[in-house]
Write a protein that holds these residues in place. Sequence first.
Motif, PDB file in Angstrom:
ATOM      1  N   ALA A 152      81.832 105.048  57.061  1.00 44.86           N
ATOM      2  CA  ALA A 152      82.655 103.869  57.317  1.00 44.86           C
ATOM      3  C   ALA A 152      83.079 103.334  55.960  1.00 44.86           C
ATOM      4  O   ALA A 152      82.312 103.375  54.992  1.00 44.86           O
ATOM      5  CB  ALA A 152      81.868 102.817  58.095  1.00 44.86           C
ATOM      6  N   ALA A 153      84.319 102.859  55.887  1.00 47.83           N
ATOM      7  CA  ALA A 153      84.851 102.388  54.610  1.00 47.83           C
ATOM      8  C   ALA A 153      85.664 101.120  54.809  1.00 47.83           C
ATOM      9  O   ALA A 153      86.131 100.830  55.918  1.00 47.83           O
ATOM     10  CB  ALA A 153      85.713 103.466  53.954  1.00 47.83           C
ATOM     11  N   THR A 154      85.830 100.376  53.736  1.00 46.11           N
ATOM     12  CA  THR A 154      86.635  99.155  53.782  1.00 46.11           C
ATOM     13  C   THR A 154      88.117  99.505  53.749  1.00 46.11           C
ATOM     14  O   THR A 154      88.504 100.671  53.572  1.00 46.11           O
ATOM     15  CB  THR A 154      86.318  98.259  52.578  1.00 46.11           C
ATOM     16  OG1 THR A 154      86.751  98.948  51.377  1.00 46.11           O
ATOM     17  CG2 THR A 154      84.822  97.977  52.493  1.00 46.11           C
ATOM     18  N   GLN A 155      88.934  98.475  53.910  1.00 44.99           N
ATOM     19  CA  GLN A 155      90.380  98.667  53.875  1.00 44.99           C
ATOM     20  C   GLN A 155      90.817  99.244  52.527  1.00 44.99           C
ATOM     21  O   GLN A 155      91.797  99.975  52.435  1.00 44.99           O
ATOM     22  CB  GLN A 155      91.084  97.335  54.123  1.00 44.99           C
ATOM     23  CG  GLN A 155      92.606  97.420  54.159  1.00 44.99           C
ATOM     24  CD  GLN A 155      93.230  96.067  54.475  1.00 44.99           C
ATOM     25  OE1 GLN A 155      92.535  95.123  54.827  1.00 44.99           O
ATOM     26  NE2 GLN A 155      94.543  95.980  54.333  1.00 44.99           N
ATOM     27  N   GLN A 156      90.063  98.952  51.484  1.00 48.90           N
ATOM     28  CA  GLN A 156      90.389  99.448  50.146  1.00 48.90           C
ATOM     29  C   GLN A 156      89.870 100.867  49.903  1.00 48.90           C
ATOM     30  O   GLN A 156      90.049 101.429  48.824  1.00 48.90           O
ATOM     31  CB  GLN A 156      89.811  98.507  49.074  1.00 48.90           C
ATOM     32  CG  GLN A 156      90.486  97.146  49.009  1.00 48.90           C
ATOM     33  CD  GLN A 156      90.117  96.253  50.192  1.00 48.90           C
ATOM     34  OE1 GLN A 156      88.973  96.304  50.683  1.00 48.90           O
ATOM     35  NE2 GLN A 156      91.068  95.450  50.657  1.00 48.90           N
ATOM     36  N   GLY A 157      89.187 101.456  50.916  1.00 52.48           N
ATOM     37  CA  GLY A 157      88.695 102.818  50.772  1.00 52.48           C
ATOM     38  C   GLY A 157      87.338 102.931  50.124  1.00 52.48           C
ATOM     39  O   GLY A 157      86.961 104.008  49.647  1.00 52.48           O
ATOM     40  N   THR A 158      86.571 101.829  50.110  1.00 58.16           N
ATOM     41  CA  THR A 158      85.222 101.856  49.548  1.00 58.16           C
ATOM     42  C   THR A 158      84.216 102.153  50.656  1.00 58.16           C
ATOM     43  O   THR A 158      84.236 101.510  51.709  1.00 58.16           O
ATOM     44  CB  THR A 158      84.876 100.502  48.899  1.00 58.16           C
ATOM     45  OG1 THR A 158      85.863 100.195  47.902  1.00 58.16           O
ATOM     46  CG2 THR A 158      83.501 100.554  48.248  1.00 58.16           C
ATOM     47  N   VAL A 159      83.343 103.122  50.429  1.00 55.42           N
ATOM     48  CA  VAL A 159      82.365 103.510  51.441  1.00 55.42           C
ATOM     49  C   VAL A 159      81.371 102.383  51.666  1.00 55.42           C
ATOM     50  O   VAL A 159      80.732 101.889  50.731  1.00 55.42           O
ATOM     51  CB  VAL A 159      81.623 104.793  51.027  1.00 55.42           C
ATOM     52  CG1 VAL A 159      80.545 105.138  52.055  1.00 55.42           C
ATOM     53  CG2 VAL A 159      82.602 105.947  50.891  1.00 55.42           C
ATOM     54  N   ALA A 160      81.236 101.964  52.936  1.00 56.35           N
ATOM     55  CA  ALA A 160      80.290 100.902  53.298  1.00 56.35           C
ATOM     56  C   ALA A 160      79.039 101.464  53.967  1.00 56.35           C
ATOM     57  O   ALA A 160      78.003 100.823  53.993  1.00 56.35           O
ATOM     58  CB  ALA A 160      80.970  99.891  54.219  1.00 56.35           C
ATOM     59  N   GLY A 161      79.134 102.640  54.535  1.00 57.86           N
ATOM     60  CA  GLY A 161      78.007 103.282  55.189  1.00 57.86           C
ATOM     61  C   GLY A 161      78.299 104.757  55.375  1.00 57.86           C
ATOM     62  O   GLY A 161      79.461 105.156  55.473  1.00 57.86           O
TER      63      GLY A 161
END
Length: 497
Positions: A152-161
């Motif tokens: 899962a990633a944020t809108q900016q493309g950073t991996v959150a999980g």
Amino acid sequence: MADSYRVLVVDGNNDDRALSVFLLTKALAGAEVVEVPNALVFAERLTRGDFAAVVTEFRLDWGDGFQVLDAVRSLRPACPVIFFTAHGSEAVAADGLRRGLAGYVVKGSAGFLALAETVRAAVGAAASAHRLEELSRGFDRLTDELSLGTFAATQQGTVAGASPALARILGLAGVDAVGGRQVAKFFHDAKARQQVADTLARGEVIRGFEAEGRREDGTPVWLRLAAWPVADGSGFGYQGVLEDVTARRAAERELAERASALSRSSDELQEVAYAISHDLQEPLQLIARYTRLLAKSAAGKDAERYTGTIQQCADRMQTMIDDVLAYARVGTRGKPFAPVDFGEALKKATANLKAAVEESGGEVTCEAMPTLAADGAQIVQLFQNLVGNALKFRRSEPHVKVLAIDEGEAWTFAVADNGIGIPPQHLERIFGMFQRLHTASEYPGTGIGLAICKRIVERHGGRIWAVSEPGKGSTFFFTVPKHLGGPAAATAGEPEE
């Protein structure tokens, strides 16, 4: 929820404990309700671990409900604990819920009636969570086996999980090492990174994007990425799958190398066949030359007959070699495709057959023909072979008609005649090399003309077939795709008579 399960009731008040056991036993089908009156029994039951839920009074002679909650969760983290108390408070309830309490019920008439439903709901929720956990573990095993990592990633493309499989694909120590990384930086090439980053920034779906990446230790790995936007409370984020396709890419590369090697081998074999055929011509020419000399110098009818036979064999071998050379040249001496006016190609073929047309008293007509990307010389040869056969295998004056039909993706050509026809059982066989349906004395030829036609059509990406009725004529069809290296089709020319 299991068909049978055990519930512990921890309470130092004998009356309250007995009433709780009675009501729960009556209300919960399949449940075994066990009384726990003191710390000794609780400790013994706790070590067994054979219970699905715990109902406890908050105030106990030997401790409090928080001690029970902590003890149960230390050994059975998923087991629900419910406070059923006359001595709690809102603060106790809030603190308990923060610490993982599954329910809080105040003793009293309403509380005793609500207790069973609270226990049933808590046990059901725990069972559902357990099943979900099992499914999740199964999914993790499956994705791990298939080299699929989820994230899962944020809108900016950073991996959150991320899943453990994703960490393994990237060569990282665990899922914590994946968090905070940019999805685009899964890939090594700067252009690939920018393409992924731009697509995510636009909020678009990524499907089947493949590029080379690098594991943490620097080893190369081929990755396939799919990601799609998912709405959340503050806007949207991304869920995605990362697949290790290194093995597949290696297999594809090996397959391509083998295909290339096979193609080279095929080309080499064709060159060898061409060379052998070419080298055979010299001794055949010598045979023919000295046979003619022998015929001039020898006397007697036998010598004439023998030398005549030798000459016929040599001539036939020469014809067969010429045909084999023509067959080989289709693959090895073909020219690059360029726009070809099929009407003009048919005119050239008919002109080459002028003697056969005049000798047979035949007629060759055509309708409008397209211009397509093709090898012009081979198309002339294709028409010449098909029209030549129509003139040769005739019953009376031959009438040959050539048609072209636009089928959308390709043009279909038809060469129809009124000749002797072909038995249906031979309609596939006739396209093989040296396949003859008649003796050489009946109809001259080596039986390779249609094999050459088939090879030419296949080189152009099409197919060839025939329909026929003995005694009424035959129609040969072949297709030429429009997209082979040139314009799809130009306007058709004028019909030719």
